[in-house]
Design an enzyme around this catalytic site. Structure first.
Site, PDB file in Angstrom:
ATOM      1  N   ARG A 216       0.815  -1.215   0.000  1.00 48.69           N
ATOM      2  CA  ARG A 216       0.000   0.000   0.000  1.00 48.69           C
ATOM      3  C   ARG A 216       0.847   1.263   0.000  1.00 48.69           C
ATOM      4  O   ARG A 216       0.594   2.204  -0.755  1.00 48.69           O
ATOM      5  CB  ARG A 216      -0.943  -0.011   1.193  1.00 48.69           C
TER       6      ARG A 216
ATOM      7  N   ASP B  46     -16.647   7.007   7.145  1.00 52.24           N
ATOM      8  CA  ASP B  46     -15.430   6.212   7.040  1.00 52.24           C
ATOM      9  C   ASP B  46     -14.236   7.124   7.299  1.00 52.24           C
ATOM     10  O   ASP B  46     -14.311   8.343   7.105  1.00 52.24           O
ATOM     11  CB  ASP B  46     -15.301   5.563   5.655  1.00 52.24           C
TER      12      ASP B  46
END
Length: 283
Positions: A50, A155
């Protein structure tokens, strides 16, 4: 460029960038501090994959270079870092028994409310499929037009919140969606490769970025809170705090729905189990 290699190499011999144990530990500390997510060494490859994307964008050669940049520009870079660390795995009608429970148990109770006000929170909503599945379920029960229905979707990752608010997905995301729901609530692109949730459903869902570890700006209570596959990344103390905060935002009898691998056992006594990872507030 400052090439810093202090610490025992953790990953890098066969990879594009060097990540040392010290680098990983610093990343894990930052993740815990700012997101509550616990990253063990077994997550090293995931973290590498990532954050390596960001190293390429910034033209850094090691993880230590990126971490130095993050320290020096934290106010600007922290959102990118958090977005990279957080996990966003979701789909329409994921864990369908929860939507069966919503339809068969919760909705009949909501229909008996005298004020016709219904509030549902999808926390950790990712790119929005959970929140929209809630909206479809409520609409199929004729609650979207005749009741004051609002669904909050939050979120930590600002990118997924933006995606959710747009409501545009690859057409193959509809594999788990019943055909009649597709026909009622989606529009297809001309080439058929994408779909968009219809405006009537998008208007029911309000997307906001929210860090669950920080203060919550919501004023009222929710009838149902979905917090699925979120706390598995937190330590037990954070889980206890979070579940008790959820209880504060539910009325007596309100429902908390969590993920298939999660449990409230030993974390709070403010709920009773009423279904498969479905809990009802008792006090």
């Amino acid at each position: 460029m400052n090439v810093h290699v202090a610490g025992k190499p953790l990953l890098g011999d066969d990879k594009e960038f060097l990540m040392t144990e010290r680098d990983f530990d610093e990343i894990a500390d930052l993740a815990l501090m700012h997101t509550g997510i616990v990253l063990g060494r077994h997550k090293a490859n995931m973290v590498y994959g990532r954050i390596a994307r960001r190293l390429r964008q910034l033209k850094h050669s090691t993880f230590a270079d990126y971490l130095e940049y993050l320290r020096e520009h934290f106010a600007e870079e922290s959102t990118n870092f958090i977005n990279l660390i957080t996990t966003n795995l979701t789909s329409f009608y994921r864990e369908p028994h929860h939507f069966d429970f919503l339809n068969e148990t919760v909705i009949p109770e909501l229909k008996r409310k005298t004020d016709k006000k219904i509030r549902i929170w999808s926390s950790g909503c990712s790119i929005g499929q959970e929140a929209y599945t809630i909206a479809f379920t409520m609409a199929e029960a004729h609650l979207s037009a005749s009741y004051d229905l609002k669904i909050l979707a939050t979120d930590l990752d600002s990118n997924v919140v933006k995606t959710g608010s747009e409501g545009i997905y690859p057409a193959d995301n509809l594999m788990s969606v019943p055909d009649e729901v597709v026909e009622k609530y989606f529009e297809r692109s001309r080439d058929g490769n994408q779909v968009r949730v219809k405006k009537s459903m998008r208007d029911l869902v309000h997307f906001k970025r929210l860090n669950l570890l920080e203060s919550w700006p919501m004023k009222g209570k929710f009838d149902v809170i979905f917090c699925r596959n979120v706390v598995i990344y937190f330590n037990r103390d954070t889980q206890k705090t979070l579940f008790n905060r959820y209880a504060d935002y539910l009325p007596i009898g309100g429902y908390l729905i969590i993920g298939h691998s999660e449990s409230l056992n030993g974390l709070t006594d403010r709920f009773k189990s009423v279904g498969n990872t479905v809990y009802q507030k008792v006090y």
